[in-house]
Write an enzyme that holds these catalytic residues in place. Structure first.
Site, PDB file in Angstrom:
ATOM      1  N   SER A 197       0.751  -1.271   0.038  1.00 29.12           N
ATOM      2  CA  SER A 197      -0.209   0.050  -0.043  1.00 29.12           C
ATOM      3  C   SER A 197       0.658   1.187  -0.003  1.00 29.12           C
ATOM      4  O   SER A 197       0.230   2.331  -0.456  1.00 29.12           O
ATOM      5  CB  SER A 197      -0.856  -0.301   1.130  1.00 29.12           C
ATOM      6  OG  SER A 197      -1.715  -1.110   1.221  1.00 29.12           O
ATOM      7  N   GLY A 256      -3.026   3.717  -3.691  1.00 31.21           N
ATOM      8  CA  GLY A 256      -3.506   4.792  -4.287  1.00 31.21           C
ATOM      9  C   GLY A 256      -4.970   5.042  -4.361  1.00 31.21           C
ATOM     10  O   GLY A 256      -5.640   4.627  -3.419  1.00 31.21           O
ATOM     11  N   CYS A 304      -9.310  -1.946   3.860  1.00 24.67           N
ATOM     12  CA  CYS A 304      -8.639  -0.819   3.442  1.00 24.67           C
ATOM     13  C   CYS A 304      -8.922  -0.591   1.907  1.00 24.67           C
ATOM     14  O   CYS A 304     -10.269  -0.179   1.845  1.00 24.67           O
ATOM     15  CB  CYS A 304      -7.075  -0.941   3.291  1.00 24.67           C
ATOM     16  SG  CYS A 304      -6.299   0.538   3.640  1.00 24.67           S
ATOM     17  N   LEU A 305      -8.343  -0.703   1.086  1.00 29.17           N
ATOM     18  CA  LEU A 305      -8.769  -0.433  -0.588  1.00 29.17           C
ATOM     19  C   LEU A 305      -9.872  -1.310  -0.949  1.00 29.17           C
ATOM     20  O   LEU A 305     -11.083  -0.829  -1.548  1.00 29.17           O
ATOM     21  CB  LEU A 305      -7.613  -0.581  -1.423  1.00 29.17           C
ATOM     22  CG  LEU A 305      -7.892  -0.365  -2.971  1.00 29.17           C
ATOM     23  CD1 LEU A 305      -8.587   0.932  -3.237  1.00 29.17           C
ATOM     24  CD2 LEU A 305      -6.608  -0.946  -3.926  1.00 29.17           C
ATOM     25  N   ASN A 344      -3.352   2.586   7.458  1.00 34.24           N
ATOM     26  CA  ASN A 344      -2.411   3.215   6.346  1.00 34.24           C
ATOM     27  C   ASN A 344      -3.726   3.403   5.287  1.00 34.24           C
ATOM     28  O   ASN A 344      -3.859   2.636   4.430  1.00 34.24           O
ATOM     29  CB  ASN A 344      -1.391   2.443   5.960  1.00 34.24           C
ATOM     30  CG  ASN A 344      -0.980   2.641   4.816  1.00 34.24           C
ATOM     31  OD1 ASN A 344      -0.853   3.738   4.314  1.00 34.24           O
ATOM     32  ND2 ASN A 344      -0.474   1.639   3.803  1.00 34.24           N
ATOM     33  N   TYR A 367      -7.289   7.949   1.551  1.00 34.92           N
ATOM     34  CA  TYR A 367      -8.834   8.115   1.122  1.00 34.92           C
ATOM     35  C   TYR A 367      -9.718   7.609   2.263  1.00 34.92           C
ATOM     36  O   TYR A 367      -9.478   6.728   2.830  1.00 34.92           O
ATOM     37  CB  TYR A 367      -8.944   7.515  -0.331  1.00 34.92           C
ATOM     38  CG  TYR A 367      -8.261   8.139  -1.368  1.00 34.92           C
ATOM     39  CD1 TYR A 367      -8.580   8.964  -2.248  1.00 34.92           C
ATOM     40  CD2 TYR A 367      -6.917   7.472  -1.593  1.00 34.92           C
ATOM     41  CE1 TYR A 367      -8.000   9.699  -3.070  1.00 34.92           C
ATOM     42  CE2 TYR A 367      -5.927   8.286  -2.491  1.00 34.92           C
ATOM     43  CZ  TYR A 367      -6.580   9.127  -3.209  1.00 34.92           C
ATOM     44  OH  TYR A 367      -5.687   9.860  -4.124  1.00 34.92           O
ATOM     45  N   HIS A 385      -6.999  -2.051   9.743  1.00 32.16           N
ATOM     46  CA  HIS A 385      -6.272  -3.480   9.269  1.00 32.16           C
ATOM     47  C   HIS A 385      -6.375  -4.209  10.581  1.00 32.16           C
ATOM     48  O   HIS A 385      -5.510  -4.182  11.472  1.00 32.16           O
ATOM     49  CB  HIS A 385      -4.682  -3.363   8.998  1.00 32.16           C
ATOM     50  CG  HIS A 385      -4.529  -2.620   7.696  1.00 32.16           C
ATOM     51  ND1 HIS A 385      -4.280  -3.474   6.441  1.00 32.16           N
ATOM     52  CD2 HIS A 385      -4.290  -1.375   7.158  1.00 32.16           C
ATOM     53  CE1 HIS A 385      -4.082  -2.688   5.541  1.00 32.16           C
ATOM     54  NE2 HIS A 385      -4.201  -1.224   5.991  1.00 32.16           N
ATOM     55  N   GLU A 393      -5.767  -7.314  10.788  1.00 32.14           N
ATOM     56  CA  GLU A 393      -4.593  -8.368  10.879  1.00 32.14           C
ATOM     57  C   GLU A 393      -3.406  -7.651  11.359  1.00 32.14           C
ATOM     58  O   GLU A 393      -2.457  -8.228  11.650  1.00 32.14           O
ATOM     59  CB  GLU A 393      -3.999  -8.739   9.262  1.00 32.14           C
ATOM     60  CG  GLU A 393      -3.423  -7.614   8.537  1.00 32.14           C
ATOM     61  CD  GLU A 393      -4.151  -6.433   7.817  1.00 32.14           C
ATOM     62  OE1 GLU A 393      -3.374  -5.756   7.264  1.00 32.14           O
ATOM     63  OE2 GLU A 393      -5.176  -6.659   8.124  1.00 32.14           O
TER      64      GLU A 393
END
Length: 361
Positions: A46, A219, A244-245, A286, A289, A329, A331
C-alpha cells in the site's frame, strides 16, 4: 553524505544520507506514527512509491529480521527519519535498516527535523516530495495524483496461487495484499486462493469459494472504477470482507463515494469504535482516502466502525447481504491485534450462509 528532502510547497530540509544510492527519489510524502513496525511498513504494498517519514525518532534500533516482511521486497520510494544509523539490537536481527534499504537502492535520510516536516504535512496535506543530493533540486508540479493502474499491476499477483489444503475456501482478491492478511486467514483454518485484482466473476465462481476477501492496496480507489461492476457481482454472490482499499471499492461498488483526506491515517495507534458492540479498538491504519459518509444515504450500506478521533468512516456492513468492511487493518502487523477477532466474524458469516447462495445471489 549531506542530502536534502524537498517538498512541493518549496520547503527544503537538510539531512544525512545513510545509503549509497545517489539517484533522486520522488513520491508522495506521508508520515507514520507508530513506535515500531518499520519493517512491515517498508514492505506493505500500500506504500508503493511513497516517501515515508517516521515520527518516532529511533527507527532501525532493532534491525531487520526474516519473519516480519509483508511482501518479498520494500515498496517505498524513500525513508525519512531523525535517527536511523544506531547500532541495532534484537535476537532475530539479520542486518541493519540502512543495509536493507541500500540493497534495494532506496534512500534513507536521517537527522532531518521530522517534527517540522510533519507539521507542514498536517497543515498543507500530503504532497509530492523528493530526496536529492542537490540543494536546489526542483519538483515539477505540486499535486500528488499517482497513476494507480501501473501500481496495481506491479503489486498484484499475475497468477492464481493457493495456500492451505483444508477448511473453508476463501478467494483473496489481490490489490496488493499484506502477508499478514493471508496468515490471518490460514490461522482460521482456511484454504486460501490468491487471485489477480482483475479476476472475473466467472473465474471466481469456477473456484467455488465459500467467501471472498478484497485486500488492501495503493492509491486512489476511483482509478479502479472499471472494475466495480465485476466486483459488485462477486461480493453480492459470496460472503465478503473488504480491508482498506477493499473497503473503499466495496463502498463505490454499491453506489457510495470516496474522497482524499488531507494527510490520511497511518500508524499503529488509531482508536476505532464498533457501533454494533460499542467497543473501542486500537487499530493499525494506512490510508489516504476515506468513504464519504453522506454518499451512503442512498446505498444498502451502513456504517459499522467509526474513527474516535475525527469521526471518519472506518468500516461498513451491508443491510441485507453478508458483506462487511474495515478501513483499518484487523490483521495489524504492525499494531495491536485486538481487532483480529473480525476474521472469526468473517468465518462465522461464511458458516451462517453456507449453502444459501440463492438467498443472496
Amino acid at each position: 553524505m549531506k542530502s536534502y528532502l524537498h517538498l512541493a510547497n518549496g520547503s527544503t530540509f537538510e539531512g544525512n544520507l545513510l545509503t549509497e544510492t545517489t539517484v533522486p527519489a520522488t513520491g508522495e510524502i506521508v508520515f507514520y506514527t507508530g513506535m515500531t513496525g518499520y519493517q512491515e511498513v517498508l514492505t506493505d504494498p500500500s506504500y508503493k512509491d511513497q516517501i515515508v517519514i517516521f515520527t518516532y525518532p529511533l527507527i532501525g534500533n532493532y534491525g531487520i529480521n526474516k519473519v516480519d516482511f509483508e511482501s518479498k521486497k520494500p515498496h517505498v520510494a524513500g525513508v525519512i527519519v531523525y535517527e536511523g544509523g544506531m547500532v541495532h539490537s534484537h535476537f532475530q536481527a539479520e542486518y541493519s535498516l540502512a543495509d536493507y534499504l541500500n540493497k534495494w537502492g532506496i534512500p534513507l535520510l536521517s537527522h532531518v527535523d521530522t517534527r517540522a516536516v510533519v507539521k507542514k504535512i498536517r497543515k498543507e496535506g500530503s504532497m509530492q516530495a523528493a530526496i536529492s543530493g542537490d540543494e536546489s533540486f526542483h519538483i515539477a508540479g505540486s499535486g500528488s495524483n499517482p497513476k494507480l493502474q501501473p501500481y496495481i499491476s506491479q503489486v498484484s499477483t499475475s497468477e492464481i496461487v493457493s495456500f492451505g489444503k483444508e477448511g473453508k475456501h476463501v478467494v483473496l482478491m489481490d490489490f496488493g495484499y499484506k502477508k499478514s492478511i493471508l496468515d490471518s486467514l490460514l490461522a482460521q483454518g482456511c484454504r486460501v486462493t490468491v487471485v489477480p485484482y482483475d479476476t472475473s466473476f466467472d473465474q471466481v465462481q469456477e473456484l467455488k469459494p465459500d467467501g471472498v476477501l478484497l485486500s488492501n492496496g495503493p492509491g486512489d480507489p476511483k482509478q479502479l472504477l472499471y472494475l466495480l461492476d465485476n466486483l459488485k457481482k462477486i461480493i453480492s454472490h459470496f460472503p465478503s470482507m473488504g480491508i482498506c482499499l477493499g473497503h473503499q471499492l466495496t463502498a463505490l461498488a454499491f453506489g457510495g463515494n470516496t474522497k482524499k483526506m488531507l494527510f490520511g491515517h497511518r500508524g499503529a495507534n488509531q482508536p476505532v469504535v464498533d457501533l454494533k458492540t460499542n467497543k473501542v479498538y486500537m487499530s493499525s491504519q494506512n490510508h489516504s482516502y476515506e468513504v464519504d459518509e453522506p454518499s451512503l444515504s442512498n446505498t444498502p450500506l451502513q456504517v459499522r466502525f467509526r474513527n474516535v478521533n475525527d469521526g471518519t468512516v472506518e468500516g461498513l456492513m451491508h443491510k441485507d447481504l453478508p458483506v462487511f468492511t474495515t478501513q483499518y487493518h484487523p490483521e495489524a502487523n504492525p499494531g495491536p491485534v485486538e481487532s483480529s477477532l473480525l476474521f472469526k466474524d468473517f468465518m462465522q458469516m461464511i458458516n451462517d450462509y453456507s449453502g444459501r447462495e440463492k438467498v443472496y445471489a
